[in-house]
Write a protein that holds these residues in place. Sequence first.
Motif, PDB file in Angstrom:
ATOM      1  N   VAL A 198      26.927  22.376  14.698  1.00 14.85           N
ATOM      2  CA  VAL A 198      28.065  21.850  15.458  1.00 14.85           C
ATOM      3  C   VAL A 198      27.557  20.878  16.521  1.00 14.85           C
ATOM      4  N   GLU A 199      26.500  21.267  17.214  1.00 14.80           N
ATOM      5  CA  GLU A 199      25.923  20.417  18.256  1.00 14.80           C
ATOM      6  C   GLU A 199      25.215  19.204  17.650  1.00 14.80           C
ATOM      7  N   ILE A 200      24.573  19.397  16.507  1.00 12.71           N
ATOM      8  CA  ILE A 200      23.912  18.266  15.834  1.00 12.71           C
ATOM      9  C   ILE A 200      24.933  17.183  15.506  1.00 12.71           C
ATOM     10  N   ILE A 201      26.046  17.574  14.923  1.00 14.66           N
ATOM     11  CA  ILE A 201      27.070  16.592  14.561  1.00 14.66           C
ATOM     12  C   ILE A 201      27.669  15.945  15.802  1.00 14.66           C
ATOM     13  N   ARG A 202      27.885  16.739  16.856  1.00 11.10           N
ATOM     14  CA  ARG A 202      28.424  16.158  18.101  1.00 11.10           C
ATOM     15  C   ARG A 202      27.513  15.051  18.610  1.00 11.10           C
ATOM     16  N   ARG A 203      26.200  15.303  18.602  1.00 13.38           N
ATOM     17  CA  ARG A 203      25.265  14.293  19.100  1.00 13.38           C
ATOM     18  C   ARG A 203      25.214  13.075  18.189  1.00 13.38           C
ATOM     19  N   VAL A 204      25.265  13.297  16.877  1.00 12.16           N
ATOM     20  CA  VAL A 204      25.263  12.165  15.944  1.00 12.16           C
ATOM     21  C   VAL A 204      26.456  11.254  16.220  1.00 12.16           C
ATOM     22  N   LEU A 205      27.620  11.850  16.476  1.00  7.94           N
ATOM     23  CA  LEU A 205      28.835  11.059  16.684  1.00  7.94           C
ATOM     24  C   LEU A 205      28.809  10.242  17.970  1.00  7.94           C
TER      25      LEU A 205
END
Length: 341
Positions: A64-71
Amino acid sequence: MADTTFTINGAKVAPGTRTTIELPAGRLYTHTPMTIPVHVINGKRDGPRLFLSAAIHGDEINGVEIIRRVLTLPALKRIKGTLIAVPIVNVHGLLSHSRYLPDRRDLNRSFPGSEKGSLAARIAHLFMEEIVCQSTHGIDLHTGAVHRTNLPQIRANLDDEETDKLARAFNVPVIISSNLRDGSLREAAAEHGIPMLLYEAGEALRFDEMAIRAGVKGIVNVMRSLGMLPPSRGTRKSYKEPVVARSSSWVRASESGILRALIPLGGRVSKGTLLGVVSDPFGEKEAQITSPYSGIVIGKTNLPLVNEGDALYHIARFGDIEEIEAKVDEFQEDLSDELNR
C-alpha cells in the motif's frame, strides 16, 4: 491518431490525465457501500498498460505504501501508456487486519473468480474484468505472513521470456523461479497472456522501510524497461544480474517451545548450519534446528513461541552461494546507506 482514452467501470480517463475511480464491491451488512479504489494515470502517448496491486491479502500493507510513493513520483508526468494502481484490493481484510475475506477465503486462491460465486470469487472476478484484462503487464505486491518476514525477492514464471526480462529488470538480488498456484492471480494473468511479477518483502501488518524503497525502485525499473518512463538521467551504478534460486523450502520446528534464532534474514548457511535452538521454558530440554542444505535465508519467523511443525526458516538454494551472499549484502548496504543519509 488512435483514441487512447482508458475506461474502467464506465469511467473514462482521457490521455494526459489522472483520476481515482471507485470500483463497487458490494455492501457491508450495515448496508454501507464497499468500493475498491483505483488510481489511473493515462499518458498522452499510447504504450503498455501496467497494473500495480497490493493488499490482496488484507494484512500485507507494505505494498500500500509502495504504491502511494510511486504515485507521487514527478517522473509520472512523462509516462507513456497507462498505470493502473490498486493499493487495496482486499478492502475487507485491510479493515479487519486480516489476510482473508469475511468468508474466510483467501482471495489469492480464488481467481479468476465468478460473478455469482462467493464473496472472494466475486471480488476476484471484478478485479480480473476491470483491471487485469485491460492490462498488458502486472506487478502484485506481497509480504510475509503474520510474524514472518521475507527478504526482498521476485517470484515469477521465468519460462516466459517477457516475464523473465521484467523479473531481472526489477533488480532485487534474489529471483525465485516459482510454479503457478491454482487460483492465484499470477495463474489467472498467465492464462490471459499477461506477464506478471510477484514482489515479496517484509512482514504483515508492519512497514519495512528497506522493503518499501526496494519495491518503489523495482517498479520504476520495470516501467523504464517497458518504455513507460524515460531512462534515468542520474549516475547509475553498474547493473548487477540477479541470481535465480533453483528451489526453496521451509525448515520446520521438530519440537514445541521457545526459539532462539541464530541466523538473520539474508544470512548464508551451509548444510548442517545451526539455525536456532528450541527449548522448554526451564531449559531442561533443547532441540537444535539445523539447515538440511546450503543456501540463503529468504524468509524467517519473528515469533519465538513455536509449535512442533511450525515454519521457522525459508531457505533458497543457489548454484553459487558466495555470489548470491555478496549480492544480498551489497543490496542491503546500498539501501541502508540511503536510509542513513
